[in-house]
Design a protein around this motif. Structure first.
Motif, PDB file in Angstrom:
ATOM      1  N   TYR A 255       0.788  -1.298   0.010  1.00 36.58           N
ATOM      2  CA  TYR A 255      -0.110   0.126  -0.074  1.00 36.58           C
ATOM      3  C   TYR A 255       0.770   1.207   0.239  1.00 36.58           C
ATOM      4  O   TYR A 255       0.638   2.295  -0.607  1.00 36.58           O
ATOM      5  CB  TYR A 255      -0.973   0.093   1.089  1.00 36.58           C
ATOM      6  CG  TYR A 255      -2.138  -0.935   1.135  1.00 36.58           C
ATOM      7  CD1 TYR A 255      -2.667  -1.753  -0.172  1.00 36.58           C
ATOM      8  CD2 TYR A 255      -2.785  -1.328   2.398  1.00 36.58           C
ATOM      9  CE1 TYR A 255      -3.484  -2.457  -0.101  1.00 36.58           C
ATOM     10  CE2 TYR A 255      -4.029  -2.253   2.229  1.00 36.58           C
ATOM     11  CZ  TYR A 255      -3.923  -2.743   1.112  1.00 36.58           C
ATOM     12  OH  TYR A 255      -5.341  -3.746   1.155  1.00 36.58           O
ATOM     13  N   GLU A 256       2.108   1.202   0.814  1.00 45.23           N
ATOM     14  CA  GLU A 256       2.923   2.226   0.678  1.00 45.23           C
ATOM     15  C   GLU A 256       3.517   2.552  -0.655  1.00 45.23           C
ATOM     16  O   GLU A 256       4.082   3.808  -0.882  1.00 45.23           O
ATOM     17  CB  GLU A 256       3.961   2.011   1.677  1.00 45.23           C
ATOM     18  CG  GLU A 256       3.436   1.926   3.232  1.00 45.23           C
ATOM     19  CD  GLU A 256       4.573   1.594   4.157  1.00 45.23           C
ATOM     20  OE1 GLU A 256       5.793   1.540   3.725  1.00 45.23           O
ATOM     21  OE2 GLU A 256       4.195   1.411   5.320  1.00 45.23           O
ATOM     22  N   THR A 257       3.657   1.766  -1.282  1.00 46.54           N
ATOM     23  CA  THR A 257       4.330   1.966  -2.923  1.00 46.54           C
ATOM     24  C   THR A 257       3.407   1.721  -4.196  1.00 46.54           C
ATOM     25  O   THR A 257       3.764   2.120  -5.451  1.00 46.54           O
ATOM     26  CB  THR A 257       5.250   0.982  -2.928  1.00 46.54           C
ATOM     27  OG1 THR A 257       4.688  -0.294  -2.965  1.00 46.54           O
ATOM     28  CG2 THR A 257       6.476   0.919  -2.117  1.00 46.54           C
ATOM     29  N   ALA A 258       1.991   1.746  -3.759  1.00 47.58           N
ATOM     30  CA  ALA A 258       0.972   1.619  -5.015  1.00 47.58           C
ATOM     31  C   ALA A 258       0.947   2.829  -5.362  1.00 47.58           C
ATOM     32  O   ALA A 258       0.788   4.084  -4.864  1.00 47.58           O
ATOM     33  CB  ALA A 258      -0.383   1.091  -4.260  1.00 47.58           C
ATOM     34  N   PRO A 259       1.099   2.934  -6.825  1.00 45.09           N
ATOM     35  CA  PRO A 259       0.886   4.303  -7.612  1.00 45.09           C
ATOM     36  C   PRO A 259      -0.442   4.797  -7.589  1.00 45.09           C
ATOM     37  O   PRO A 259      -0.472   6.017  -7.815  1.00 45.09           O
ATOM     38  CB  PRO A 259       1.298   3.728  -8.972  1.00 45.09           C
ATOM     39  CG  PRO A 259       1.089   2.456  -9.147  1.00 45.09           C
ATOM     40  CD  PRO A 259       1.043   1.801  -7.705  1.00 45.09           C
ATOM     41  N   ASN A 260      -1.610   4.289  -7.455  1.00 45.19           N
ATOM     42  CA  ASN A 260      -2.868   4.855  -7.371  1.00 45.19           C
ATOM     43  C   ASN A 260      -3.784   3.892  -6.502  1.00 45.19           C
ATOM     44  O   ASN A 260      -3.391   2.938  -6.091  1.00 45.19           O
ATOM     45  CB  ASN A 260      -3.518   4.854  -8.786  1.00 45.19           C
ATOM     46  CG  ASN A 260      -3.325   3.415  -9.607  1.00 45.19           C
ATOM     47  OD1 ASN A 260      -3.931   2.583  -9.174  1.00 45.19           O
ATOM     48  ND2 ASN A 260      -2.757   3.402 -10.793  1.00 45.19           N
ATOM     49  N   ARG A 261      -5.064   4.621  -6.148  1.00 49.02           N
ATOM     50  CA  ARG A 261      -5.788   3.819  -5.419  1.00 49.02           C
ATOM     51  C   ARG A 261      -6.612   2.811  -5.877  1.00 49.02           C
ATOM     52  O   ARG A 261      -7.092   1.788  -5.015  1.00 49.02           O
ATOM     53  CB  ARG A 261      -6.949   4.940  -5.029  1.00 49.02           C
ATOM     54  CG  ARG A 261      -7.760   5.859  -6.219  1.00 49.02           C
ATOM     55  CD  ARG A 261      -8.415   6.760  -5.660  1.00 49.02           C
ATOM     56  NE  ARG A 261      -9.122   7.490  -6.802  1.00 49.02           N
ATOM     57  CZ  ARG A 261     -10.014   7.066  -7.492  1.00 49.02           C
ATOM     58  NH1 ARG A 261     -11.087   6.108  -6.839  1.00 49.02           N
ATOM     59  NH2 ARG A 261     -10.526   7.725  -8.252  1.00 49.02           N
ATOM     60  N   PHE A 262      -6.633   2.516  -7.159  1.00 51.80           N
ATOM     61  CA  PHE A 262      -7.302   1.648  -7.760  1.00 51.80           C
ATOM     62  C   PHE A 262      -6.530   0.273  -7.614  1.00 51.80           C
ATOM     63  O   PHE A 262      -7.090  -0.607  -7.005  1.00 51.80           O
ATOM     64  CB  PHE A 262      -7.224   1.663  -9.508  1.00 51.80           C
ATOM     65  CG  PHE A 262      -7.984   3.096  -9.662  1.00 51.80           C
ATOM     66  CD1 PHE A 262      -9.345   3.225  -9.366  1.00 51.80           C
ATOM     67  CD2 PHE A 262      -7.403   3.799 -10.279  1.00 51.80           C
ATOM     68  CE1 PHE A 262      -9.939   4.349  -9.825  1.00 51.80           C
ATOM     69  CE2 PHE A 262      -7.837   5.272 -10.479  1.00 51.80           C
ATOM     70  CZ  PHE A 262      -9.171   5.465 -10.407  1.00 51.80           C
TER      71      PHE A 262
END
Length: 695
Positions: A214-221
């Protein structure tokens, strides 16, 4: 010509340096080929050559990155590019470094070459400074466009990825297997994220692994997709009349991505080219000034005066302000808010200086006052990490900076005006065209004579006409011709006027007031920025509540699920509402009703308060499924509401964008050409009336 020679040398050294770096990259690539990296050339020589060249460039980029990180100026530029590219390539360090250096070499080479050529053509310090500012702005625009294309490509790959996941899930019935298979058959960027999500789901501690992702995910999707997959993997899928819960969650995410892509593409189409239009006046200020001064000799007096320089500075400020506003309008961070990214840059170090801490304490409201409560609430609503004292320190520093900058600009303008008055030629009767060489030489001689007389009188502003005439006669008599009484009297009047204007160049009370107003604007600018961010975060907050609802549609179908477990899932996924949710979980053991009531008071968003009310009902009287029985229709309503909000906001942004984008061009035409022409017309009219009265 010294500036021109220096610029030619800088451009030549830059071109030679780029050539040497490119040659070094080719040499490194040839060595790697000699060590056995060449392919079997039995029929695919062309592709082998391209692969060899790509490996050489990749090796060159990686070694260049290591070199740039050792040099402070280059490191700052590379880190700036890396931060913008990190959300897309964060999980692939080598690709991130290659993309960083690719953009750095492309933009840096184009920046140096274009500015060097234009500066050689017009070697003027003001023009070079304006080119540097415009070049920095253009580089930022190019970087924004490059990142926007990367993010758009990732979203497009996510649509194909979700379609592949649906197909694989129908065949396997397992979320982890479907994600791994779909990631192998889609684009490289989304494939990396699919692999990371699959590893997190099959990890020994999947919750902790997902927290790291979650800390590295590029977007909320992608965060929502990872969370839904984890729920299905742990509790199993539930198939109802509407179909699989997992596939319904993917369908809702697909609709969200499609809506986001439509918004991005339409906004980019409507605002395309406005940045370039806003920057064009930077390149036309000098040509307009040169043309006006060559066609109207009296325009020299305006462009070199304090008013002309103030208009030029104001024009550059308008260009910069319009660019920043266009960046805000086209900002793609509208739904990409991240909590905890704000850092304390310099306020804490300033407080360590002697006396500043005590001075700043005067501007910090008392903890028990309403002003302190409002400021604390504003910082909390925007997830700002600065405490109130450091935030006030920032405001005080900006006040002092604005005040000193404005005062420095005012004193500089006064100094330049005095220098121009010393070298100002007498008013002529030429209205159109340019002065002849003889007229220009005579005007220059008279200006030098006026400067000698003024210095001989010690720049006394109260000098009488007789005193000035006597000094002018003594200076003029040293020439080849003997001046007449009329010439001496005309020179005395002209020099007396120059002396009065020269002594009138001092700090006025209204200039000091203007400096205080500029400092006040700097003092309130951080506060206005936070208010603007809080209003813009309303869309982000609604997006997150919608994702909460998507997860609750799955959680409510699970047996033996409790409100506390739902809060734990929401807290692990949340970004904006993470702090109030974590606080609610800490207080939940002491009483569910009290904890949820406090949660409602912490957040003012209506949609979130309604969600908390349903959780409160589910914890006391009814089941979770009954509390959220209208969730499907509510989600459909919010989706349509956001779609309409997008359309209205895009139309409003397009209108403001066109107005802001053309504002610098209008300012150039009216403030830099029309207004000076009107001023010159009045000046020339007054000169004509004086000549008519002497007839």
């Amino acid at each position: 010509m010294e500036l021109k020679s220096a610029l030619i040398a800088v451009m030549g050294i830059s071109l030679v340096g780029f050539g040497l770096l490119y040659a070094a990259g080719r040499l490194i690539g040839s060595r790697e080929n000699a060590l056995g990296l060449e392919e079997d050339a039995s029929g695919k020589a062309g592709r082998g050559a391209r692969d060899s060249f790509a490996r050489a460039l990749s090796a060159f980029a990686m070694r260049s990155y290591a070199v740039w990180m050792r040099l402070p100026p280059l490191r700052y530029y590379a880190v700036k590019i890396r931060k913008r590219l990190a959300p897309v390539h964060r999980l692939d360090e080598f690709e991130l470094r290659r993309e960083t250096m690719k953009f750095a070499y492309f933009s840096g080479g184009a920046y140096i070459t274009v500015i060097g050529v234009l500066a050689v053509i017009n070697p003027n310090w003001i023009f070079v400074l304006s080119l540097l500012i415009a070049g920095a702005v253009i580089q930022s625009v190019l970087l924004d466009g490059y990142v926007n294309r990367q993010e758009t490509r990732l979203l497009e790959q996510m649509l194909d990825f979700f379609a592949a996941v649906r197909h694989a899930y129908h065949r396997h019935g397992m979320a982890a297997d479907a994600i791994e298979e779909a990631g192998e058959n889609t684009g490289r960027e989304i494939g990396i994220h699919a692999h990371m999500i699959g590893e997190a789901l099959t990890d020994a501690n999947p919750d902790e692994a997902l927290e790291k992702y979650y800390e590295t995910a590029p977007n909320r999707f992608l965060k929502a997709f990872a969370g839904i997959s984890r729920l299905v993997l742990e509790y199993g899928d539930r198939k109802r009349a509407q179909g699989s819960l997992y596939l319904r969650g993917i369908t809702s995410l697909t609709g969200e991505i499609q809506l986001e892509l439509i918004r991005k593409n339409r906004l980019d189409y409507l605002l395309k080219g406005l940045h370039v239009i806003a920057l064009m006046p930077v390149f036309f200020t000098k040509p307009v000034e040169v043309w006006a001064r060559s066609q109207f000799p009296q325009m020299d007096q305006f462009y070199l005066s304090k008013a002309g320089m103030a208009i030029k500075i104001g024009l550059f400020l308008i260009i910069l302000l319009c660019y920043l506003l266009l960046q805000k309008l086209k900002s793609e961070e509208e739904t990409a808010y991240r909590a905890g990214e704000a850092k304390v840059p310099w306020e804490a170090r300033l407080l360590k200086l002697r006396g500043l801490g005590t001075l700043c304490q005067w501007f910090v409201p008392q903890p028990a006052t309403e002003a302190y409560h409002k400021l604390t609430r504003l910082l909390k609503d925007t997830n700002h990490t600065l405490p109130v004292k450091l935030f006030q320190m920032r405001r005080v520093a900006l006040f002092v900076s604005g005040l000193l900058f404005t005062l420095a600009a005012v004193f500089t303008l006064h100094h330049l005006s005095r220098q121009y008055i010393l070298l100002e030629p007498p008013d002529g009767a030429v209205f159109f065209g340019s002065l002849t060489k003889e007229e220009a030489r005579e005007a220059r001689v008279q200006a030098e004579l006026d400067a000698r007389v003024m210095k001989q009188l010690d720049m006394a502003g109260d000098a009488q006409v007789d005193e000035v005439a006597e000094s002018a006669a003594s200076v003029m008599s040293r020439g080849a011709t003997v001046p007449t009484r009329e010439e001496i009297f005309a020179a005395a009047q002209r020099i007396q006027g120059k002396l009065q204007r020269w002594n009138d160049e001092y700090l006025k009370w209204w200039e000091l007031l203007f400096a205080l107003l500029a400092g006040g604007a700097g003092y309130y600018f951080p506060l206005w920025t936070l208010m603007f961010q809080r209003s813009m975060r309303l869309m982000d907050m609604r997006h997150e509540v919608y994702q909460f609802q998507t997860m609750i549609t799955i959680l409510r179908e699970l047996e033996r699920i409790s409100v506390e477990e739902i809060l734990e899932w929401l807290a692990s996924y949340a970004v904006i509402f993470r702090t109030p949710l974590q606080k609610c979980l800490l207080d939940y053991g002491h009483g569910a009703e009290v904890a949820l009531a406090e949660l409602k008071r912490e957040v003012v968003l209506e949609e979130f308060v309604r969600l908390a009310d349903k959780l409160l009902l589910a914890s006391e009287k009814i089941t979770i499924a009954d509390a959220f029985d209208d969730l499907d229709s509510e989600m459909s309503y919010h989706f349509e509401r956001r779609r309409l909000d997008y359309e209205k906001s895009i139309d409003v942004k397009a209108g403001f964008g066109r107005m802001i984008g053309f504002a610098p061009m209008y300012s150039l035409v009216f403030a830099y050409l029309v207004i000076p022409l009107i001023w010159m017309s009045f000046q020339q009219m007054g000169l004509y009336f004086e000549q008519i009265q002497k007839l």
